[in-house]
Design a protein around this motif. Structure first.
Motif, PDB file in Angstrom:
ATOM      1  N   VAL A 256       0.844  -1.197   0.000  1.00  0.00           N
ATOM      2  CA  VAL A 256       0.000   0.000   0.000  1.00  0.00           C
ATOM      3  C   VAL A 256       0.880   1.249   0.000  1.00  0.00           C
ATOM      4  O   VAL A 256       0.511   2.279  -0.587  1.00  0.00           O
ATOM      5  CB  VAL A 256      -1.000   0.023   1.179  1.00  0.00           C
ATOM      6  CG1 VAL A 256      -1.928  -1.172   1.126  1.00  0.00           C
ATOM      7  CG2 VAL A 256      -0.315   0.130   2.529  1.00  0.00           C
ATOM      8  N   ASN A 257       2.065   1.149   0.610  1.00  0.00           N
ATOM      9  CA  ASN A 257       2.987   2.282   0.584  1.00  0.00           C
ATOM     10  C   ASN A 257       3.599   2.494  -0.794  1.00  0.00           C
ATOM     11  O   ASN A 257       3.879   3.633  -1.188  1.00  0.00           O
ATOM     12  CB  ASN A 257       4.081   2.092   1.632  1.00  0.00           C
ATOM     13  CG  ASN A 257       3.602   2.377   3.033  1.00  0.00           C
ATOM     14  OD1 ASN A 257       2.739   3.225   3.247  1.00  0.00           O
ATOM     15  ND2 ASN A 257       4.137   1.658   4.012  1.00  0.00           N
ATOM     16  N   VAL A 258       3.828   1.421  -1.543  1.00  0.00           N
ATOM     17  CA  VAL A 258       4.267   1.578  -2.938  1.00  0.00           C
ATOM     18  C   VAL A 258       3.168   2.271  -3.736  1.00  0.00           C
ATOM     19  O   VAL A 258       3.420   3.220  -4.492  1.00  0.00           O
ATOM     20  CB  VAL A 258       4.627   0.225  -3.569  1.00  0.00           C
ATOM     21  CG1 VAL A 258       4.952   0.401  -5.059  1.00  0.00           C
ATOM     22  CG2 VAL A 258       5.826  -0.408  -2.862  1.00  0.00           C
ATOM     23  N   ALA A 259       1.940   1.813  -3.578  1.00  0.00           N
ATOM     24  CA  ALA A 259       0.819   2.420  -4.303  1.00  0.00           C
ATOM     25  C   ALA A 259       0.655   3.894  -3.952  1.00  0.00           C
ATOM     26  O   ALA A 259       0.276   4.709  -4.802  1.00  0.00           O
ATOM     27  CB  ALA A 259      -0.470   1.655  -4.006  1.00  0.00           C
ATOM     28  N   ALA A 260       0.944   4.243  -2.698  1.00  0.00           N
ATOM     29  CA  ALA A 260       0.786   5.627  -2.248  1.00  0.00           C
ATOM     30  C   ALA A 260       2.000   6.504  -2.544  1.00  0.00           C
ATOM     31  O   ALA A 260       1.988   7.697  -2.241  1.00  0.00           O
ATOM     32  CB  ALA A 260       0.502   5.651  -0.751  1.00  0.00           C
ATOM     33  N   GLY A 261       3.057   5.925  -3.131  1.00  0.00           N
ATOM     34  CA  GLY A 261       4.247   6.697  -3.458  1.00  0.00           C
ATOM     35  C   GLY A 261       5.179   6.945  -2.302  1.00  0.00           C
ATOM     36  O   GLY A 261       6.126   7.734  -2.415  1.00  0.00           O
ATOM     37  N   ARG A 262       4.985   6.241  -1.179  1.00  0.00           N
ATOM     38  CA  ARG A 262       5.851   6.419  -0.019  1.00  0.00           C
ATOM     39  C   ARG A 262       7.090   5.534  -0.097  1.00  0.00           C
ATOM     40  O   ARG A 262       8.134   5.858   0.483  1.00  0.00           O
ATOM     41  CB  ARG A 262       5.086   6.085   1.265  1.00  0.00           C
ATOM     42  CG  ARG A 262       3.791   6.864   1.446  1.00  0.00           C
ATOM     43  CD  ARG A 262       3.116   6.476   2.759  1.00  0.00           C
ATOM     44  NE  ARG A 262       1.751   6.966   2.808  1.00  0.00           N
ATOM     45  CZ  ARG A 262       0.669   6.193   2.837  1.00  0.00           C
ATOM     46  NH1 ARG A 262       0.799   4.868   2.825  1.00  0.00           N
ATOM     47  NH2 ARG A 262      -0.532   6.727   2.890  1.00  0.00           N
ATOM     48  N   ILE A 263       6.956   4.383  -0.741  1.00  0.00           N
ATOM     49  CA  ILE A 263       8.053   3.451  -0.967  1.00  0.00           C
ATOM     50  C   ILE A 263       8.170   3.258  -2.475  1.00  0.00           C
ATOM     51  O   ILE A 263       7.160   3.217  -3.185  1.00  0.00           O
ATOM     52  CB  ILE A 263       7.793   2.111  -0.260  1.00  0.00           C
ATOM     53  CG1 ILE A 263       7.904   2.288   1.264  1.00  0.00           C
ATOM     54  CG2 ILE A 263       8.757   1.028  -0.722  1.00  0.00           C
ATOM     55  CD1 ILE A 263       7.600   1.036   2.058  1.00  0.00           C
TER      56      ILE A 263
END
Length: 276
Positions: free
Chosen positions: A210-217
């Motif tokens: 979910v962090n990849v999808a949100a641009g955080r990772i």
């Protein structure tokens, strides 16, 4: 029928009926999450593997008691995957793939990294997914062809183009990995420590995704893994504009031995690093 998760839309564009189904699925997942939130607090002590498995099962059963009947009402014709740790392709038709306590061991240890997930799979393609984080109240959703969102706000992967500036993450699929997989995980972490800015290692996979999808990772990879670990994040990342493959850059399917989700700008470099 294609069994691979594509990088530009996974199924037909989401219809209004499927958008309504997504909203009702989110309600069901949130209800199950409320049950686990009420059970969260003190560290659950255990002295044996049997006591650990029993404690994990209690959480699973408590959430499933709420989640399963609600999903069955929403899609009576859909089958239900019984084993959350299972991998590989599913028979044709519709299936609910759920993890009633994703990151269950964290819940037992009073750590906040856990969630409840439900994904509807049609002919081996994820159609919709919901990932709910009961402690923050956030609900991540994706509908094939209609984008990915968190609490109604669109998600977009990062614009990072240099892996050397990237924050990346990995996870272990299960505690009892065979030696070959364990050594492969270790080697990949070492390689990423040389090539990426920061490497995070923790469970569960879904929360990294979910962090990849949100641009955080910027990228997440894993060797092996269950459908319930990876399908929710695969749909979220794809619908947020990311790329999904195996660690060698080949199309990913639930039968693949590795998984990579990354922002387009670092995907090729991540493949190079993981292919050493």
């Amino acid at each position: 029928m294609s069994e691979s998760v594509q990088t530009t839309g996974i199924a037909a564009t989401g219809t209004s009926a499927e958008a309504d189904l997504l909203a009702q699925t989110a309600d069901a997942v949130r209800a199950a999450g409320s049950v686990l939130r009420e059970r969260f607090g003190d560290v659950v002590r255990y002295r044996t593997r049997e006591e650990l498995m029993s404690a994990l099962a209690v959480n699973d059963d408590a959430a499933l008691e709420v989640l399963r009947p609600r999903l069955a009402l929403l899609r009576p014709e859909a089958s239900f995957v019984e084993d959350e740790l299972a991998g590989g392709a599913l028979p044709d038709g519709e299936w609910w793939v759920v993890d009633p306590a994703e990151g269950n061991v964290n819940h037992l240890h009073a750590l906040p990294e856990w969630a409840v997930t439900a994904t509807l799979v049609r002919d081996n393609q994820p159609v919709l997914t919901v990932v709910h984080l009961p402690l923050t109240g956030e609900t991540y959703t994706a509908l094939a062809g209609a984008g990915a969102h968190v609490d109604g706000r669109p998600l977009r992967v990062s614009e990072t183009e240099d892996l050397g500036l990237g924050l990346v993450a990995t996870s272990q699929a299960r505690p009892d990995e065979d030696e070959r997989v364990v050594r492969r995980i270790g080697a990949s972490i070492t390689a990423m420590l040389f090539d990426a800015l920061v490497v995070r290692t923790s469970v569960p996979a879904t929360l990294h995704l979910v962090n990849v999808a949100a641009g955080r990772i910027d990228a997440f990879w894993q060797f092996a893994g269950a459908r319930a670990d990876l399908l929710p994040g695969a749909l979220l990342v794809t619908e947020a504009g990311g790329q999904i493959s195996d660690a060698q850059g080949r199309p990913w399917t639930p039968q693949s031995e590795s998984f990579l989700a990354a922002a387009p700008g670092v995907h090729a470099a991540a493949v190079t690093t993981l292919s050493r």
